[in-house]
Enzyme design. Structure first.
Site, short mmCIF file in Angstrom:
data_model
loop_
_atom_site.label_atom_id
_atom_site.label_comp_id
_atom_site.label_asym_id
_atom_site.label_seq_id
_atom_site.Cartn_x
_atom_site.Cartn_y
_atom_site.Cartn_z
CE1 TYR A 103 -4.54 2.61 4.67
CE2 TYR A 103 -3.13 0.77 5.25
CZ TYR A 103 -3.32 1.97 4.60
OH TYR A 103 -2.30 2.54 3.89
CG ASP B 167 3.59 -0.93 5.08
OD1 ASP B 167 3.19 -1.25 3.93
OD2 ASP B 167 2.82 -0.52 5.96
CG ASP C 196 -0.20 0.22 2.52
OD1 ASP C 196 0.72 -0.57 2.82
OD2 ASP C 196 -0.51 1.18 3.24
#
Length: 509
Positions: free
Chosen positions: A246, A98, A95
């Site tokens: 998230y 990372d 994303d």
């Protein structure tokens, strides 16, 4: 030097000609604007920025990289992803900076890349195949993640353990744990967003690959039914896994409305229109909020459904024009109901953490809505002030121009674009030596010496857009500062559409 009357009249003619051609966007086929052959009016090379904004996604790829991979300092990674649950989850995107694959933002990224192509793909010329390839890389993965009925594999990697290491994705040895939602631990938000991604992508491939398109929309329907039947926020059951990274802060109602809107568009099945009519208010259609991003989709759903009314003349969705107008009025500077803050340099500012995601998503919505308004010969009324489509386009252009360097620091916030751009982005792969230059493994803890270094990143993640400046237009360019220095796929995805529009408008495509 004195001008003759004739010369003066000629200059006036050319000034008026340029003024009206720049400000006029006549309806032209599917695109309510035509190309403006005035590259000298553009302060930026939007075509170059478009190319780079799409190229960035190749740097975020997980899995087995193809022979035509253009960001060549990356190598294969995550080749056993899914093995922990005996499923194939190889592929997809990391994303941000990372090495975790988070399904919720990946799905939203896919939806916004698809919407970019749906609205502005006809203008992308040679970049259209690259944009479609970026979408397919995601949808191939999402098809794997939804292969089992009433189950979605929503994350690969333990975020806490991943973040405790600073490793190249090619080296990672942190647990590749697999997490899912199912009937016993549902997640309507991530499921409906995944349905939206598959449905929107089906429209992208409808003509070029109808078999693949049909697979996508068929899966989207099944996934949406699961999302609607077993209702809950996915962070209820997966709180320790997905939070604080998230979390679903806005609930799942926005995704159900958003997913239904995309399925209505993709299938033309009256059942989805009926679903929207029956459930729209319960799902928050009229609630006031003006955030649009990976968590909250209400505004995007309103703009998308307003298109059905404005362009396709679906009268039962009339109210969504009003809902969309309320959003527009909340972000127009100086409008009676404006509630959006801007930095002294003119950047829309929502929050300190990854603010640029709201800049790119809002700019895209402004350009898409301007297109719908132009097609239907409508405008926005903000408390008696008329806001024209061109006003929306001007605000979107101002935001994109700021991102590309028209700001107090003269800093481009897109890596590899312009003379000055961030050198120390918060990104493991970019900040550590490449496999080619340093074949030996770099272990978990020693990697942090590179993270804390003041040296520029050795690998250029071309096209990456970082979180951006603070509310006072300041940007320290420090690698540990993930709020300002970390790129993310969902920052770039809506920008792709905006850059395609701007590049076309100024005759660069």
């Amino acid at each position: 030097m004195a001008l003759s009357l004739y010369s003066f009249a000629l200059l006036c003619f050319f000034f008026l000609f340029h003024f009206f051609t720049i400000n006029a966007y006549p309806v032209h086929h599917n695109y309510p604007f035509h190309r403006h052959h005035h590259p000298h009016f553009a302060s930026h090379n939007y075509r170059d920025a478009l190319t780079k904004s799409i190229l960035f996604f190749e740097g975020q790829r997980s899995g087995s990289l193809p022979s035509n991979q253009r960001i060549t300092w990356r190598r294969n990674s995550g080749l056993s992803d899914g093995a922990a649950m005996h499923v194939d989850l190889v592929g997809g995107y990391y994303d941000a900076g990372d090495n975790v694959k988070f399904g919720f933002p990946m799905a939203f990224t896919t939806t916004m890349l698809s919407w970019s192509v749906i609205e502005f793909g006809g203008l992308m010329k040679s970049e259209l195949p690259n944009a479609k390839e970026a979408i397919r890389w995601a949808t191939d993965y999402l098809l794997k993640a939804t292969a089992h009925p009433d189950t979605i594999y929503v994350q690969v990697g333990d975020a806490n353990k991943d973040h405790a290491c600073w490793e190249r994705p090619e080296d990672m040895d942190t647990p590749r744990s697999v997490f899912k939602v199912d009937k016993n631990s549902p997640g309507s938000d991530v499921a409906a967003e995944t349905a939206a991604a598959l449905a929107s992508a089906s429209l992208v491939f409808r003509r070029s690959d109808p078999t693949y398109s049909n697979l996508l929309v068929t899966r989207a329907i099944r996934v949406f039914e699961f999302a609607d039947k077993y209702r809950a926020a996915y962070s209820n059951g997966l709180r320790k896994v997905v939070c604080p990274f998230y979390c679903s802060f806005s609930g799942y109602q926005d995704e159900l409305l958003w997913g239904a809107a995309w399925l209505h568009k993709a299938t033309r099945n009256p059942a989805f229109l009926n679903y929207i009519q029956v459930n729209g208010q319960l799902l928050g259609a009229a609630e006031f909020d003006n955030f649009f991003g990976w968590d909250n989709k209400h505004v995007g759903a309103r703009i998308l459904l307003s298109k059905a009314f404005l362009v396709q003349n679906v009268q039962s969705l009339h109210d969504y024009k009003g809902h969309a107008d309320n959003f527009i009025c909340s972000i127009i500077p100086g409008a009676p109901f404006s509630s959006t803050k801007y930095t002294p340099g003119g950047l829309l500012f929502k929050m300190g953490d990854s603010n640029m995601q709201y800049v790119t998503s809002t700019s895209f919505l402004l350009l898409a809505y301007a297109k719908y308004l132009t097609t239907s010969h409508k405008f926005v009324d903000c408390g008696g002030i008329t806001v024209t489509p061109n006003r929306l386009r001007a605000l979107a252009k101002r935001q994109v121009d700021y991102l590309l360097g028209d700001n107090p620091l003269k800093m481009s916030y897109m890596v590899g674009y312009g003379r000055r751009y961030p050198q120390r982005i918060h990104h493991r792969g970019a900040s550590l030596p490449s496999i080619a230059s340093h074949p030996a493994k770099i272990q978990c803890s020693p990697g942090f010496s590179f993270m804390k270094s003041q040296s520029p990143n050795p690998n250029i993640l071309v096209g990456a857009v970082v979180g951006g400046p603070d509310q006072n237009d300041r940007f320290p360019d420090q690698r540990p500062d993930y709020e300002q220095s970390e790129p993310a796929t969902y920052i770039n995805a809506p920008l792709v559409g905006s850059l395609a529009y701007l590049a076309h408008s100024f005759g660069q495509l």
